[in-house]
Write an enzyme that holds these catalytic residues in place. Structure first.
Site, PDB file in Angstrom:
ATOM      1  N   LYS A 165       0.851  -1.178   0.000  1.00 22.47           N
ATOM      2  CA  LYS A 165       0.000   0.000   0.000  1.00 22.47           C
ATOM      3  C   LYS A 165       0.892   1.235   0.000  1.00 22.47           C
ATOM      4  O   LYS A 165       1.513   1.572   1.018  1.00 22.47           O
ATOM      5  CB  LYS A 165      -0.918  -0.040   1.232  1.00 22.47           C
ATOM      6  N   ASP A 193       0.678  -0.678  -5.024  1.00 20.96           N
ATOM      7  CA  ASP A 193      -0.706  -0.233  -5.249  1.00 20.96           C
ATOM      8  C   ASP A 193      -0.900   1.127  -4.599  1.00 20.96           C
ATOM      9  O   ASP A 193      -0.949   1.237  -3.374  1.00 20.96           O
ATOM     10  CB  ASP A 193      -1.678  -1.263  -4.674  1.00 20.96           C
ATOM     11  N   GLU A 218       0.114  -0.282  -9.614  1.00 21.90           N
ATOM     12  CA  GLU A 218      -1.346  -0.442  -9.630  1.00 21.90           C
ATOM     13  C   GLU A 218      -2.053   0.869  -9.319  1.00 21.90           C
ATOM     14  O   GLU A 218      -1.725   1.541  -8.346  1.00 21.90           O
ATOM     15  CB  GLU A 218      -1.768  -1.524  -8.620  1.00 21.90           C
ATOM     16  N   ASP A 241      -7.462  -0.976 -11.199  1.00 21.13           N
ATOM     17  CA  ASP A 241      -8.402  -1.513 -10.216  1.00 21.13           C
ATOM     18  C   ASP A 241      -9.616  -0.584 -10.075  1.00 21.13           C
ATOM     19  O   ASP A 241     -10.641  -0.787 -10.726  1.00 21.13           O
ATOM     20  CB  ASP A 241      -7.670  -1.716  -8.868  1.00 21.13           C
ATOM     21  N   LYS A 265     -13.060  -7.003  -8.458  1.00 24.26           N
ATOM     22  CA  LYS A 265     -13.636  -7.248  -7.129  1.00 24.26           C
ATOM     23  C   LYS A 265     -15.116  -7.558  -7.298  1.00 24.26           C
ATOM     24  O   LYS A 265     -15.828  -6.831  -7.984  1.00 24.26           O
ATOM     25  CB  LYS A 265     -13.446  -6.021  -6.243  1.00 24.26           C
TER      26      LYS A 265
HETATM   27 MG    MG Z   1      -5.957  -2.313  -5.774  1.00 27.31          MG
END
Ligand code: MG
Length: 367
Positions: A165, A193, A218, A241, A265
């Site tokens: 992250k 990401d 990402e 994403d 997702k």
């Molecule tokens: Mg992501």
């Protein structure tokens, strides 16, 4: 077979690491998850789960799941839960948008279809590929040294794929990526990401500063157009994403060659029916996927496992075992990680049995 009752339960899911932090100072300490139970006139019942990543990740929030179910649920009484595509059309006609509200119902109806046919969901979703599949571990945003230590620890547990992250201060993010990369070996995969946290020039600075490393970038920026500009200039493998939230955006991104890997997702797209459609389009296009959800516990993890296990192995980049991040188990029979890998249940449907002592009384009842 007809739907005759829809129930929803609220479950709190604390984290083993106590907090999960990502770009922009966003964090969650206890996840607020909704478990949906769809009952039928033939006595078969299915379950689904929706757990937003707080109210500030996607246009979704935990109480919104329950509020949306109260609005949508009455329109579904009398529908055949086994006719999934038709059911999704009914949901979309009755309730515009709000894909995450529909996701739990859709998963529960797939669970019913599996139980009614005696087949595990991964068979119904296309067929089981291989014995198991690889998991990634999300590494909460901390200092570079703390994140490197976390990666080393999870590597000891068997994980080989890591999603850092980042999306914070670009100079610190460069240190985060370098500190973690130094702990990895051949065959490991590293994704940085940013969760939309950088503006375009920052994303390019970071990408150029780590260009010598084996790392994926990402969702660096908030908009699709910014991400596309970064993708065309950065020279590193690229993942989208947050920008890909429906089939139309996915088609556009495939046409633009905007990414090498997509993160799909289940609740972002509105359930297994729509995520399977997106998954199959990516398979046909040769685009690898991380298949997962925004968050969840045992039931979300079971749904993810069936979707992942029914995806051709070479196009499954990774998936995740959310039930190992949280301290509460909501169902028996959910898949469990073994050495950084997981497999879907062989039992009919999702293959789970909810723990009534954890779910307790429903907060939504529609009949
Ligand atoms: Mg992501």
């Amino acid at each position: 077979m007809k739907i005759n009752r829809i129930l929803a339960y609220r479950v709190e899911l604390p984290l083993h690491e106590t907090t999960y932090k990502w770009s922009g100072g966003k964090s969650v300490n206890v996840f607020d998850s909704t478990i949906v139970r769809v009952e039928t006139d033939e006595g078969v019942a299915g379950h689904g789960e929706v757990c937003p990543l707080g109210p500030f990740y996607l246009p979704a929030y935990a109480e919104g799941v329950r509020t949306g179910l109260r609005e949508l649920g009455p329109r579904l009484i009398g529908c055949d839960p086994r006719e999934l595509t038709k059911l999704n059309r009914v949901m979309d006609a009755a309730f515009k948008g709000h894909p995450y509200v529909k996701s739990g119902i859709d998963i529960a109806c797939w669970d019913i279809l599996g139980q009614a046919t005696g087949l595990p969901l991964c068979a119904l979703l296309g067929g089981r590929y291989g014995a198991d599949f690889p998991l990634y571990r999300a590494i909460s945003q901390e200092t570079p040294d703390q994140m490197a230590a976390r990666v080393a620890g999870y590597r000891e547990e068997g994980y080989r794929r890591f999603q850092l992250k980042v999306g914070g201060d670009p100079d610190v993010d460069i240190q985060r990526i370098r500190a973690v990369a130094a702990r990895l070996s051949s065959g490991d995969r590293l994704v940085a990401d940013a969760n939309t946290g950088w503006v375009q020039h920052e994303a390019l600075r970071v990408a150029r500063a780590v260009r010598d490393l084996d790392v994926y970038i990402e969702q660096p920026c908030a908009t699709y157009e910014e991400c596309l500009a970064v993708r065309r200039l950065c020279g590193l493998p690229f993942v989208l994403d947050e920008s890909l939230d429906d089939i139309h955006m996915l088609l556009r991104a495939l046409n633009d060659k905007a990414m090498d890997v997509v993160n799909l997702k289940i609740s972002k797209l509105g359930g297994l029916t729509k995520t399977r459609q997106a998954r199959d389009l990516c398979v046909a296009s040769g685009i690898a996927m991380t298949l997962e959800d925004s968050w969840g516990g045992d039931i979300a993890t079971a749904a993810i496992a069936h979707l992942a296990h029914s995806t051709p192995s070479e196009l499954l980049f990774s998936t995740t075992d959310f039930n190992s991040y949280v301290t509460v188990s909501t169902a028996e029979g959910a898949p469990q990680r073994k050495a950084g890998r997981m497999s879907a249940s062989d039992s009919p449907g999702l293959g789970i049995r909810p723990r009534s002592e954890v779910l307790r009384d429903p907060v939504v009842t529609i009949s």
